[in-house]
Motif scaffolding. Structure first.
Motif, PDB file in Angstrom:
ATOM      1  N   ASP A 185      -3.611 -16.592  -4.737  1.00  0.00           N
ATOM      2  CA  ASP A 185      -3.563 -15.188  -5.759  1.00  0.00           C
ATOM      3  C   ASP A 185      -4.809 -15.309  -6.517  1.00  0.00           C
ATOM      4  O   ASP A 185      -5.005 -15.885  -7.596  1.00  0.00           O
ATOM      5  N   GLU A 237      -2.645  -7.166 -11.905  1.00  0.00           N
ATOM      6  CA  GLU A 237      -2.899  -6.269 -10.715  1.00  0.00           C
ATOM      7  C   GLU A 237      -2.217  -6.628  -9.482  1.00  0.00           C
ATOM      8  O   GLU A 237      -1.287  -7.913  -9.556  1.00  0.00           O
ATOM      9  N   HIS A 238      -2.167  -5.872  -8.537  1.00  0.00           N
ATOM     10  CA  HIS A 238      -1.145  -6.091  -7.526  1.00  0.00           C
ATOM     11  C   HIS A 238      -1.852  -7.435  -6.591  1.00  0.00           C
ATOM     12  O   HIS A 238      -3.067  -7.143  -6.738  1.00  0.00           O
ATOM     13  N   THR A 241      -6.371 -12.596  -7.569  1.00  0.00           N
ATOM     14  CA  THR A 241      -6.188 -11.268  -8.753  1.00  0.00           C
ATOM     15  C   THR A 241      -5.680 -11.638  -9.936  1.00  0.00           C
ATOM     16  O   THR A 241      -5.333 -12.941 -10.261  1.00  0.00           O
ATOM     17  N   ARG A 285       5.061 -15.737  -0.391  1.00  0.00           N
ATOM     18  CA  ARG A 285       4.874 -15.797  -1.758  1.00  0.00           C
ATOM     19  C   ARG A 285       5.053 -17.336  -2.353  1.00  0.00           C
ATOM     20  O   ARG A 285       4.038 -17.797  -2.815  1.00  0.00           O
ATOM     21  N   TYR A 323       6.424  -3.252   2.637  1.00  0.00           N
ATOM     22  CA  TYR A 323       5.211  -4.159   2.850  1.00  0.00           C
ATOM     23  C   TYR A 323       5.970  -5.262   3.471  1.00  0.00           C
ATOM     24  O   TYR A 323       6.702  -6.112   2.955  1.00  0.00           O
ATOM     25  N   ASN A 340       8.587  -4.841  -2.766  1.00  0.00           N
ATOM     26  CA  ASN A 340       8.937  -3.653  -2.172  1.00  0.00           C
ATOM     27  C   ASN A 340       8.774  -4.355  -0.570  1.00  0.00           C
ATOM     28  O   ASN A 340       8.056  -3.618   0.118  1.00  0.00           O
ATOM     29  N   ASN A 386      -3.730  -9.017  -3.889  1.00  0.00           N
ATOM     30  CA  ASN A 386      -4.687  -8.374  -2.729  1.00  0.00           C
ATOM     31  C   ASN A 386      -4.984  -9.441  -1.721  1.00  0.00           C
ATOM     32  O   ASN A 386      -5.791 -10.380  -1.843  1.00  0.00           O
ATOM     33  N   HIS A 442      -3.929  -4.292  -0.867  1.00  0.00           N
ATOM     34  CA  HIS A 442      -2.887  -3.944  -1.608  1.00  0.00           C
ATOM     35  C   HIS A 442      -1.532  -4.577  -1.004  1.00  0.00           C
ATOM     36  O   HIS A 442      -1.299  -4.380   0.140  1.00  0.00           O
ATOM     37  N   TYR A 443      -0.675  -5.159  -1.781  1.00  0.00           N
ATOM     38  CA  TYR A 443       0.546  -5.794  -1.448  1.00  0.00           C
ATOM     39  C   TYR A 443       1.726  -5.956  -2.414  1.00  0.00           C
ATOM     40  O   TYR A 443       1.082  -6.385  -3.578  1.00  0.00           O
ATOM     41  N   GLU A 444       2.961  -5.574  -2.096  1.00  0.00           N
ATOM     42  CA  GLU A 444       3.634  -5.632  -3.316  1.00  0.00           C
ATOM     43  C   GLU A 444       5.058  -6.372  -2.817  1.00  0.00           C
ATOM     44  O   GLU A 444       5.828  -5.957  -1.993  1.00  0.00           O
TER      45      GLU A 444
END
Length: 285
Positions: free
Chosen positions: A37, A43-44, A39, A28, A21, A17, A46, A12-14
């Motif tokens: 990515d 969804e957040h 996911t 990114r 994190y 935030n 992963n 899980h990574y935001e």
């Protein structure tokens, strides 16, 4: 707590935030550029999907270890030992002790068909998964931080040598310049005058008759770790009473106590194993 057995497990990574994190500032862009990515849009992110592994080897070498640790620390949750969906971190059902850490780092799938020393399972299942407490472990350390204590006793390093199911963990004060010889003078020559080789010998002797020696091993761990806690409590009390402490001398005291208990265990298991040798015969000479 986190379980991370030689496998990237962060699930899980935001991105929005950064206080909670931490990552490289261009992570990114890197993920977007290389379409990492995996996911769905709601969804957040992963990291396990993007950067982790889901190999056949993981199912036998890595994920079962996470499963075993979480099975002990969160017994109310049910997972499969081969699952790639075991959480990376969990809140345990109660607070974790030093003894708990010692236990999970010694795990060999007790009370399951996967235990190589257990009565369950068969020759296949008992060799299916890599144990946490494995024969080739040389050194294990637990770093205990106690921010509510004076600066000179905030950090305690618990040391263990050799295969964890057969050894104990010993606390040492860290504000020192030297370490007791029993713990620091390990040479290539096998020598029971140091903790490392004594543990190796105990493990090699006990391995073939594990259930016969198990009670002795349990008593040894309980006795030696109690000695460690007693030492810590004694020093804490002395400091609270305004007494000065020679931390190197305290480390030497606990080392001497551990050496005495380890020598007793080695003598006991050697005598027992000698009586269990293949060439034994019931008629006395």
């Amino acid at each position: 707590y986190v379980t991370n057995p030689n496998q990237l497990g962060i699930d899980h990574y935001e991105f929005e935030n950064p206080d909670d994190y931490l990552a490289s500032p261009d992570i990114r862009d890197f993920i977007n550029k290389h379409h990492l990515d995996l996911t769905y849009s709601n969804e957040h992110f992963n990291p396990r999907y993007a950067f982790g592994s889901q190999r056949d080897k993981d199912r036998h070498y890595n994920t079962p270890r996470a499963w075993a640790m979480q099975k002990f620390l969160n017994p109310e949750k049910e997972y499969d030992p081969k699952s790639f969906f075991i959480p990376w971190c969990q809140k345990p059902y109660r607070k974790i002790t030093v003894e708990d850490v010692k236990y999970v780092l010694s795990l060999h799938y007790q009370d399951t068909p996967y235990d190589p020393y257990g009565p369950q399972g068969d020759a296949v299942s008992q060799r299916q998964f890599r144990p946490i407490g494995i024969n080739r472990t040389s050194h294990t350390a637990l770093l205990q931080m106690r921010p509510h204590k004076p600066s000179e006793t905030t950090g305690i390093q618990w040391l263990a040598y050799g295969s964890m199911p057969f050894g104990t963990m010993v606390p040492f004060w860290t504000q020192v310049g030297t370490t007791p010889a029993y713990f620091c003078q390990t040479t290539d020559k096998v020598d029971t005058g140091n903790f490392y080789w004594s543990n190796r010998l105990i493990a090699a002797i006990c391995d073939s008759h594990f259930q016969h020696h198990e009670a002795d091993l349990d008593d040894y761990v309980e006795t030696t770790m109690a000695l460690g806690h007693a030492m810590i409590n004694r020093v804490d009390t002395a400091l609270a009473n305004g007494e000065s402490i020679d931390f190197e001398a305290e480390n030497q005291k606990i080392s001497d106590q551990i050496q005495s208990e380890t020598d007793k265990l080695l003598a006991k298991v050697l005598d027992d194993a000698s009586n269990l040798m293949t060439n034994r015969f019931s008629m006395s000479d």
